[in-house]
Design an enzyme around this catalytic site. Structure first.
Site, PDB file in Angstrom:
ATOM      1  N   SER A  31      -6.428   7.118   2.910  1.00 22.11           N
ATOM      2  CA  SER A  31      -7.722   6.883   2.288  1.00 22.11           C
ATOM      3  C   SER A  31      -7.681   7.639   0.969  1.00 22.11           C
ATOM      4  O   SER A  31      -7.511   8.864   0.963  1.00 22.11           O
ATOM      5  CB  SER A  31      -8.831   7.412   3.206  1.00 22.11           C
ATOM      6  OG  SER A  31     -10.093   6.993   2.741  1.00 22.11           O
ATOM      7  N   GLU A  32      -7.818   6.939  -0.158  1.00 21.10           N
ATOM      8  CA  GLU A  32      -7.487   7.580  -1.435  1.00 21.10           C
ATOM      9  C   GLU A  32      -8.470   8.669  -1.849  1.00 21.10           C
ATOM     10  O   GLU A  32      -8.205   9.411  -2.788  1.00 21.10           O
ATOM     11  CB  GLU A  32      -7.298   6.549  -2.550  1.00 21.10           C
ATOM     12  CG  GLU A  32      -8.539   5.816  -3.014  1.00 21.10           C
ATOM     13  CD  GLU A  32      -8.688   4.478  -2.312  1.00 21.10           C
ATOM     14  OE1 GLU A  32      -8.189   4.338  -1.163  1.00 21.10           O
ATOM     15  OE2 GLU A  32      -9.314   3.574  -2.895  1.00 21.10           O
ATOM     16  N   ASN A  33      -9.604   8.794  -1.152  1.00 21.61           N
ATOM     17  CA  ASN A  33     -10.487   9.916  -1.442  1.00 21.61           C
ATOM     18  C   ASN A  33      -9.946  11.230  -0.881  1.00 21.61           C
ATOM     19  O   ASN A  33     -10.542  12.277  -1.116  1.00 21.61           O
ATOM     20  CB  ASN A  33     -11.908   9.648  -0.931  1.00 21.61           C
ATOM     21  CG  ASN A  33     -11.957   9.284   0.529  1.00 21.61           C
ATOM     22  OD1 ASN A  33     -11.067   8.603   1.037  1.00 21.61           O
ATOM     23  ND2 ASN A  33     -12.971   9.740   1.222  1.00 21.61           N
TER      24      ASN A  33
END
Lengths: 217, 217
Positions: free
Chosen positions: A46-48
Site C-alpha cells: 500500500s503506497e501510503n
C-alpha cells in the site's frame, strides 16, 4: 456475460508469481487480491506506507491509523512492515516492485497510459500512479474494455499521459492484449466473442496471436 | 530546553503567507488540533505542501474549504471537490506532483541536496519547463528540493525532548517533513518522559523537532 469485474480480476491474478511484491490500484484492481491462486504467496504493498496488506476489516473491527492508499480501513498480515513515503516510493521506483495493476481512461498500442486527468473536467491528480507505472517491473492495465461504449484502447492516447511506453499487458473482459514493438497482440479472447467483436471495440489494430487462446473464466 | 507549548503558542509561529508542510495521507497522521487552530486564528494565504487535500471535512480539506490557503503543492486532490472547484475558478493555485517525487523533494529539502533526478513524469506534462539530465545514457527529470517555514506533523508517542514514534500508516510524510522546515511542530497523541522510548524505536530524532503540543487523545 458473467460479472465483468470478476472475470478481469481473476485473469489478472493468474499473472502473479510466487514471491511477487504487487501494488493494486484503487477500484477494480483491488479485487485481484481475492483471486490469487492457491499456493502462490504474494505480498501486497500500500503506497501510503506498508507491505503485507490484508483484506479490509469487518465493520467495527477497524484499526486506528491503518488505512490503504484510498484512505479506507485496511489490515496487515503477519510479516508486514510499515515505513515512510520516501521508502515506499524507493520500493516502487527502485525496481523492487514486481507488478502494478491499474485502471485506465485510455491506453494505446505503444504502451502509453492516461489515467490521471481529463482537462477541464476532472483533475484528481496523479497520486502515486506515475511512479508506479514508471517503476514497476510489470505494468498491467485492468479495466472494462470500453467505457459505456466509448473506446479506451487506442492507436494513440489523447488525454495527458501518466507514463510513456510503460504498459506491458492489458486485461479486459474481452481479452488479454500484450504490448509489443509491433503493436498490441491479442493473446486470449473471451469464449463467447469473435476476434471481430474485440477489434470493433478497439481503435488500435490488433495483431492476432498465432496461438490465440480462450480466456479462462 | 522546554519544547512543550500550548496550541495557542504553537500556532503563533505561523504567519500569513508562510509555506507550511502538513503531514498525513488522506487525513491519517495529520495534526488535527493544529489545523483547527490555524482556521480559528484565521491565518491566510498559506502555501500548503502535503500529500493531498484530504476530504472537505477533514484536516487539510477544512483549510481549503475555510480559505486559509492560496496555493497547494500536492499529489492528489480527487477526494476534496472543493479543491478542484477553487482551482477551476482561479481562486487556488494547485501544483500537482507525483507522490514519489514529492516525497523525495521534501527529503532533499531536509537533506541538503540540490534536487533529485527521477524518471517519473518523463514524456508527460510533468516534465514541462524542467531541466533534464542524462546519466549513463538514461534520462531523468531534475526536481528541486522543497522546504517550508513551518512543518506541522503528527506522532503517536513523543518524549519531552521531541523523539518521535509514528503509528502504522500514520507515518507517511511526517518524518520527511520533520527534516525540511525551519520550525517543526509535532502534535503528539501521547507525551512521555525522556528515556522511555528505546533509542532503536525512535523514527524521528529529537533534533528535528522545535515544539511539541499535546494532541486530543
Amino acid at each position: 456475460m458473467a460479472d465483468v469485474k470478476a472475470i478481469i480480476a481473476k485473469r489478472v491474478a493468474m499473472e502473479l508469481k510466487d514471491g511477487d511484491l504487487v501494488n493494486l490500484g484503487i477500484g477494480l484492481p483491488t479485487l485481484v487480491a481475492n483471486y490469487v491462486p492457491e499456493g502462490i504467496d504474494v505480498t501486497f504493498q500500500s503506497e501510503n506506507g506498508f507491505i503485507g496488506m490484508g483484506n479490509a476489516p469487518e465493520p467495527g473491527a477497524e484499526i486506528e491509523n491503518l488505512v490503504n492508499a484510498g484512505g479506507q480501513p485496511s489490515t496487515v498480515l503477519p510479516g508486514a512492515a510499515f515505513f515512510d513515503s520516501a521508502m515506499s516510493f524507493a520500493i516502487i521506483r527502485g525496481g523492487h516492485l514486481d507488478c502494478t495493476v491499474l485502471g485506465a481512461l485510455q491506453v494505446d498500442e505503444k504502451g502509453n497510459l492516461a489515467n490521471w486527468m481529463i482537462p477541464g473536467k476532472k483533475v484528481p491528480g496523479m497520486g502515486g500512479a506515475m511512479d508506479l507505472v514508471t517503476g514497476a517491473k510489470k505494468v498491467i492495465v485492468a479495466m472494462t474494455h470500453t467505457a459505456k461504449g466509448s473506446i479506451k484502447i487506442l492507436e494513440e492516447c489523447t488525454l495527458p499521459l501518466t507514463a510513456k511506453g510503460q504498459v506491458d499487458l492489458i486485461i479486459t473482459e474481452m481479452g488479454v492484449m500484450e504490448v509489443t514493438d509491433k503493436g498490441l497482440v491479442l493473446k486470449e479472447i473471451h469464449p463467447d466473442l469473435s476476434v471481430e467483436d474485440v477489434q470493433t471495440a478497439t481503435s488500435a489494430k490488433l495483431i492476432i496471436a498465432p496461438d490465440l487462446k480462450t480466456m479462462c473464466l | 530546553m522546554e519544547k512543550i507549548i500550548t496550541l495557542e503558542e504553537a500556532v503563533s509561529k505561523i504567519n500569513d503567507g508562510m509555506t507550511v508542510m502538513i503531514g498525513g495521507f488522506l487525513g491519517t497522521g495529520s495534526p488535527d488540533l493544529l489545523v483547527d487552530k490555524i482556521i480559528e486564528k484565521g491565518i491566510k494565504n498559506l502555501t500548503v505542501v502535503a500529500n493531498d487535500t484530504s476530504f472537505p471535512d477533514q484536516n487539510i480539506g477544512k483549510l481549503v474549504v475555510e480559505r486559509n490557503v492560496s496555493k497547494v503543492i500536492v499529489s492528489h486532490i480527487g477526494t476534496n471537490p472543493e479543491t478542484g472547484r477553487q482551482m477551476n475558478a482561479g481562486e487556488l493555485d494547485v501544483v500537482l506532483v507525483p507522490q514519489g517525487t514529492l516525497a523525495e523533494q521534501v527529503r532533499a529539502g531536509g537533506a541538503g541536496l540540490g534536487g533529485i533526478l527521477t524518471p517519473t513524469g518523463l514524456g508527460t506534462i510533468v516534465e514541462e519547463g524542467k531541466e533534464k539530465v542524462v546519466v549513463d545514457g538514461e534520462t531523468f527529470i531534475l526536481e528541486k528540493p522543497i522546504k517550508a517555514d513551518v512543518a506541522i506533523i503528527r506522532a503517536s508517542k513523543v518524549d519531552r525532548k521531541g523523539n518521535c514514534v509514528f503509528d502504522k500508516s500514520a507515518r507517511n510524510f511526517n518524518p520527511l517533513m520533520a527534516m525540511a522546515a525551519e520550525t517543526v511542530i509535532v502534535e503528539a497523541d501521547e507525551i512521555v518522559e525522556v528515556g522511555s522510548i528505546d533509542p532503536d524505536r525512535v523514527m524521528t530524532p529529537h533534533i528535528f523537532v522545535s515544539y511539541i503540543v499535546k494532541g486530543a487523545k
